[in-house]
Each structure stands twice: as structure tokens, then as C-alpha cells.
Design an enzyme around this catalytic site. Structure first.
Site, mmCIF file in Angstrom:
data_model
loop_
_atom_site.group_PDB
_atom_site.id
_atom_site.type_symbol
_atom_site.label_atom_id
_atom_site.label_comp_id
_atom_site.label_asym_id
_atom_site.label_seq_id
_atom_site.Cartn_x
_atom_site.Cartn_y
_atom_site.Cartn_z
ATOM 1 C CG ASP A 1 -2.012 0.956 1.215
ATOM 2 O OD1 ASP A 1 -2.852 0.847 0.320
ATOM 3 O OD2 ASP A 1 -2.057 1.841 2.089
ATOM 4 C CD GLU B 1 -2.054 2.392 -3.633
ATOM 5 O OE1 GLU B 1 -3.197 2.700 -3.924
ATOM 6 O OE2 GLU B 1 -1.630 2.435 -2.450
HETATM 7 C C1 BGC Z 1 -5.629 1.856 -0.608
HETATM 8 C C2 BGC Z 1 -6.863 2.569 -0.185
HETATM 9 C C3 BGC Z 1 -6.604 3.152 1.178
HETATM 10 C C4 BGC Z 1 -5.353 4.026 1.180
HETATM 11 C C5 BGC Z 1 -4.889 4.363 2.551
HETATM 12 C C6 BGC Z 1 -4.659 3.009 -0.723
HETATM 13 O O1 BGC Z 1 -4.017 3.312 -1.690
HETATM 14 O O2 BGC Z 1 -5.761 1.178 -1.820
HETATM 15 O O3 BGC Z 1 -7.983 1.755 -0.177
HETATM 16 O O4 BGC Z 1 -7.697 3.923 1.568
HETATM 17 O O5 BGC Z 1 -4.287 3.368 0.569
HETATM 18 O O6 BGC Z 1 -4.354 3.242 3.152
#
Ligand code: BGC
Length: 571
Positions: A210, A274
């Protein structure tokens, strides 16, 4: 689909299981691990290579599990640790990989380390693990800087000290329930090493990371040059809070841990980040051979339904990422984005009325396009059902913290998170044994048209299109070729060849066009007359001769040779 010499993750198709909405195994209206385990044979039949499981860790669920209170346990809402072990065993027996979601940028205010920090007071070792700072102003009543949180509002919250007086502020780039870790403190890095090992020892095949562009902040925490822009964008924009050079050390460290496990038992692990950064070339820096294995290529997801935009984004990924030897990880849907069927239903002309059938046709075509590209792909649950976004959830059921922070229901993400319809004609459509009113988000009656049961019984359904595409992706050897070759095509068509024998073409227009190759396709997203490509459709062909040997194809619009040579790991 990987051939034996190629690590599985380089071309895997993974399925995102958004746990609370996949399948409920204990009848409380919230999806869980038992439900996910029961759904594994379904995933094996669909033909994906594995699954990414959204966070199942103890959490007060302010951000649906992305606010983690304990990284090495399971929230009773989802089951217990044994359920993870059972899920892993069953998945592996079915030949499916399992990756977990790890959230290293922030935790929950209920994490014991954060609670300890609040109690420990200013200047303590415990506060060093987070970003605590004194406020500005006569009484410290103003935040330490002007940073804005991703979900709206200031990125700082002031705490009450043990003596009851207003005290220091802590940094949270998302909600106030999610304090950011201070990665400049070595204890934080050590803690996460242990977290990785804990789950790797249990047998996971990797992690989805994340906010992998987060973790480090500018050491002086100076004001952002444009806080309004930071707040407006959903991607990481503040140049002082994201994408700091030090973060690469962490990915090297995590890669080394994964590599150690792989060396010890020969099983490849993956780290998929991500990584929302301004350009594909920026993303490639996260994918150097000793850093992350993969990163989601969000540029395609953010591309409007337009042939030249798709060609440009795919070309940029091939040129700036694939050419470095790293695979591109394609994605069109996830739990944070409006579903493709709805997104593509809007016309190219501003203000044109959305058209659901057009959205469905385009989403099917986009799926065939994505699954024909070299690299890996991630599907989001329900995508294979052609599920549209639920756009009319009543305001009182919305749960997304973005809605709370902004007061704007349209910005929320609940509409793509409504529990999956499995069977039957009314809610909860086999999602749960609980009565429909217990489902954590209500399913609309029209979900009856999208149940797994119904679509599996219809040979022309979206489900069959995905399954056929996944089967062909595995079995057609040209699709194991690492490069692609643009083919000449009219401006509204994107066409490319792979391995000299495979052609994919997508018609982005609302009218039928001449196909770039002759003959019957092996797969098409809509029925295709010989030599034609229906409006908003895609098709795959196997060809004996190089395309255009027939001499009847449309004139060349551009020819770009982007054939990429896979350099292999470590090159
Ligand atoms: C996740 C989200 C989340 C955020 C904060 C992101 O990029 O995919 O769902 O709300 O991170 O953790």
C-alpha cells in the site's frame, strides 16, 4: 501462465479479493476468510494465477482495514490466523498464489506503538516512531506545516497530552485514524522486516504494498508549494511527502528478504507496489532489479476511452518500463476506482448521456486488450461479471472515509465495493446466509442480472469472455513473447501483434470498422463478421503470415516498432 523458466509473477493474472465483499462464510453480512476459502475453486475455474487478499488484520476499520492495529494477526471480523493457513493450503493445492496486502506508510491510532507514543510524551523514544511535532502560533495551536491529507483536511491532528492540555501534533497523510510511521527511525524498518517474515514463514507468495511511494517524508517537514493541488488530486502529488529518494532503500531491503526465501526453497515471491508517480520512467525506478518486482501501472486505468490515449499510454509503458527488463503490471479496476463498465459508459463528448450498453461493450473490449498485453494483469472482483458501479447508494449507508472527510458522496468508493452477487434472484444473492439487511453495503435488485450462477450458464457472458481469454493467454505461445509490435491501423483502432502470430485489435469508435487482419478471430468481445470489428469491441486472431499479407487491409496510419527484448532478471 508463466513458462517454467520465467518467474510466475512476470505474466501472472491475479484476482483482487476485496475480503469484506467477496463472500461471507459466517453469516454476519461481511465477507471473510472462510468465505474467501470457499471461493477458491471458483477462481481456479475462472483461470487466474492467484489472488491478492485485501487487509485482514486487526483494525478499527475506519479505512476498511487500511488502518492496521496489529500486522501479525487476523481481525475477528474476518476469522483467525488458522483461516489464513487453511486458505493458503487450499489455494496452493489448487495451484493459486496468494499475496497479502501490507500497509507500511501508516498504521491505526489503535496500534499499541501509537498509543504508547501518545502516553509517552514529547521528546520520548516512543514518539520518534511517528511524526510528532509542536504546532506553530503562540500556543502551538497551528499545525506544524500546511500539508493536506489525501482524503481532505489538514494532514495533522493535535493530541491531548497526559495532563489533559492540548499538546503536539501528529502527521497522517490519510485519515486522522491513520498516523504515518517515521521511517527515519530504524526500529520501524526492523518491525516491518519481522512482519514480512511472519507471513512469509506462513507460506504467502508475496505482498501488495500500500502507498509504496510514501514512507519517507522530507526530513525538515517544510511547507508544500501547492497544498490545494495536493488535496485536489487523488494521487500522490506533494513533492515533500511522497516519492522521497530514501524509500528505495526499503524496497531493496524487502527484495533481499524475499530473495532469501526464494533462494531457500526455490519458490518465487513477489512485491507489487502501489506506485502512483508522475511518469512511467519514474515508476521504472521502483522496478530496478534489486527493488520491487512489480508496480501497478495506473496510467492505463486513468485513460479515457480513446484510441490515441490508449496507444500512447501502452507505448509509454513499453518504452519506459518494459524496456528496462521489468514487467508492466496492467490494471483497469480496483477497490478505489469506479468500475470500468460505468467509467466507459460516458460518451467522448462532454455532457453526453451515459450509455450502459456502450460501457459494457467497452469494458469487455478493454479486458481483451489488457489480457493481450505483455506483462502481468490484476483483475478486481466482479470485473469478470461485467459488474457496473452502484452509483445510487443512499447517503446513510456510505462508509468511505473520503465521503466523511470531503462531504462529497460522489468522491466515495463504496459503489465499487458492494458485495458480489453469486446466485439467486434476490439479495444477498448467495453472498451471505444473513438476511440482506445485514450486508455491510446493500446490493441493488439489478445485481440479479450479474450473478456468477447466471453468467456461467450463458456462453456469451462476460464471465465466459474472461475465462476464454485467460485460457488462451496460457495456451497460445505467441502470448508468452515479451514484446509487442504496433500494426498500422486507422486512428480509432489500436492494433498490435505479438510473437509474430498473434494479433489484437480494438475498435474505440461507435461504428463498425474493417478489421486489420482477415479471417475469423479466436476470440472477440462482441460477435464479429468476417473481416469486421464491431463498434467498441476487441478481437484476437492467430495469423500464419505477418499481418497485411492479404493486401486488403486498411492503409497504414502509423507504424511503430516497439518490440522489446526481455533482458531477464539481474540485467
Ligand atoms: C488503498 C486505499 C486506502 C489508502 C490508505 C490506498 O491506496 O488502496 O484503499 O484507503 O491506501 O491506506
Amino acid at each position: 501462465m508463466a513458462t517454467p523458466s520465467v518467474p510466475w509473477w512476470r505474466d501472472a493474472v491475479m484476482y483482487q479479493v476485496y475480503l469484506r465483499s467477496f463472500r461471507d462464510g459466517n453469516g454476519d453480512g461481511v465477507g471473510d476468510l472462510r468465505g474467501a476459502r470457499a471461493g477458491l475453486p471458483y477462481l481456479a475455474t475462472l483461470g487466474v494465477d492467484g489472488l491478492w487478499l485485501s487487509p485482514c488484520f486487526p483494525s478499527p476499520q475506519h479505512d476498511h482495514g487500511y488502518d492496521v492495529a496489529d500486522y501479525c494477526a487476523v481481525d475477528p471480523l474476518f476469522g483467525e490466523l488458522d483461516d489464513v493457513d487453511r486458505l493458503l493450503a487450499d489455494a496452493h493445492a489448487l495451484g493459486l498464489k496468494v499475496i497479502l496486502d501490507v500497509v507500511p506508510n501508516h498504521c491505526s491510532t489503535e496500534h499499541p506503538r501509537f498509543r504508547e507514543a501518545v502516553l509517552a510524551g514529547p521528546g520520548s523514544v516512543a514518539r520518534e516512531r511517528f511524526h510528532f511535532a509542536d504546532g506553530h502560533g503562540a500556543d502551538g495551536e497551528l499545525p506544524p506545516n500546511n500539508w493536506r491529507a489525501m482524503f481532505g483536511g489538514p494532514a495533522w491532528t493535535r493530541i491531548q497530552e497526559a495532563d489533559g492540555r492540548p499538546g503536539q501534533w501528529y502527521l497522517h497523510m490519510f485519515t486522522p485514524h491513520q498516523p504515518d510511521w517515521n521511517w527515519r527511525n530504524p526500529e520501524v524498518a526492523n518491525h516491518f522486516d519481522d512482519v514480512l517474515r511472519f507471513w512469509l514463514d506462513r507460506g504467502v507468495d508475496g505482498f501488495r504494498i500500500d502507498v509504496a511511494v510514501g514512507l519517507f517524508k522530507h526530513p525538515a517537514l517544510p511547507d508544500s508549494p501547492d497544498p490545494a493541488a495536493d488535496e485536489e488530486a487523488r494521487d500522490a502529488v506533494n513533492p515533500l511527502a511522497w516519492n522521497q529518494p530514501e524509500v528505495h532503500q526499503v524496497w531493496r531491503r524487502w527484495r533481499a528478504i524475499c530473495d532469501m526465501y526464494t533462494a531457500s526453497d526455490g519458490r518465487e515471491r513477489t512485491l507489487v507496489g502501489e506506485v502512483a508517480v508522475p511518469t512511467p520512467a519514474d515508476q521504472a525506478r521502483y522496478l530496478r532489479p534489486d527493488e520491487l518486482h512489480q508496480a501497478f501501472y495506473f496510467d492505463l486505468l486513468h485513460t479515457p476511452w480513446d484510441a490515441s490515449a490508449f496507444r500512447q499510454r501502452i507505448g509509454a509503458a513499453m518504452r519506459d518500463i518494459a524496456s528496462t527488463g521489468a514487467p508492466v503490471t496492467w490494471v483497469l479496476n480496483n477497490h478505489d476506482q469506479q468500475r470500468t463498465v460505468t467509467r466507459y459508459s460516458r460518451g467522448a463528448v462532454l455532457g453526453e448521456k451515459p450509455d450502459a450498453d456502450r460501457g459494457t461493450a467497452r469494458a469487455r473490449a478493454a479486458a481483451l486488450l489488457m489480457l493481450a498485453l505483455p506483462g502481468s494483469a490484476y483483475l478486481y472482483q466482479g470485473e469478470e461479471l461485467g459488474l457496473p458501479e452502484v452509483t445510487d447508494l443512499p447517503p446513510e449507508v456510505l462508509t468511505d472515509p473520503i465521503v466523511t472527510a470531503t462531504g462529497e458522496p460522489d468522491r466515495g468508493r463504496d459503489g465499487c465495493r458492494v458485495p458480489l452477487p453469486w446466485s439467486g434472484t434476490q439479495a444477498p444473492f448467495g453472498f451471505s446466509d444473513a438476511p440482506p439487511e445485514r450486508s455491510w453495503l446493500p446490493q441493488p435488485g439489478w445485481f440479479a442480472r450479474y450473478t456468477v450462477q447466471r453468467l456461467r450458464g450463458d456462453g456469451g457472458s462476460c464471465w465466459h469472455l474472461y475465462r476464454d481469454a485467460l485460457q488462451l493467454r496460457r495456451s497460445l505461445s505467441p502470448l508468452h513473447d515479451p514484446g509487442l509490435h504496433w500494426l498500422p491501423s486507422p486512428p480509432e483502432v489500436v492494433a498490435f501483434a505479438r510473437g509474430g502470430k498473434f494479433v489484437c485489435a480494438v475498435n474505440f469508435s461507435d461504428a463498425q470498422v474493417t478489421a486489420p487482419v482477415c479471417g475469423k478471430p479466436v476470440l472477440s468481445s462482441l460477435p464479429c463478421d468476417d473481416g469486421k470489428l464491431a463498434a467498441n469491441s476487441a478481437a484476437w486472431w492467430l495469423v500464419d503470415n505477418p499481418p497485411h499479407a492479404c493486401g486488403q487491409c486498411p492503409p497504414s496510419h502509423e507504424t511503430v516498432d516497439l518490440t522489446v527484448t526481455w533482458k531477464g532478471l539481474g540485467d
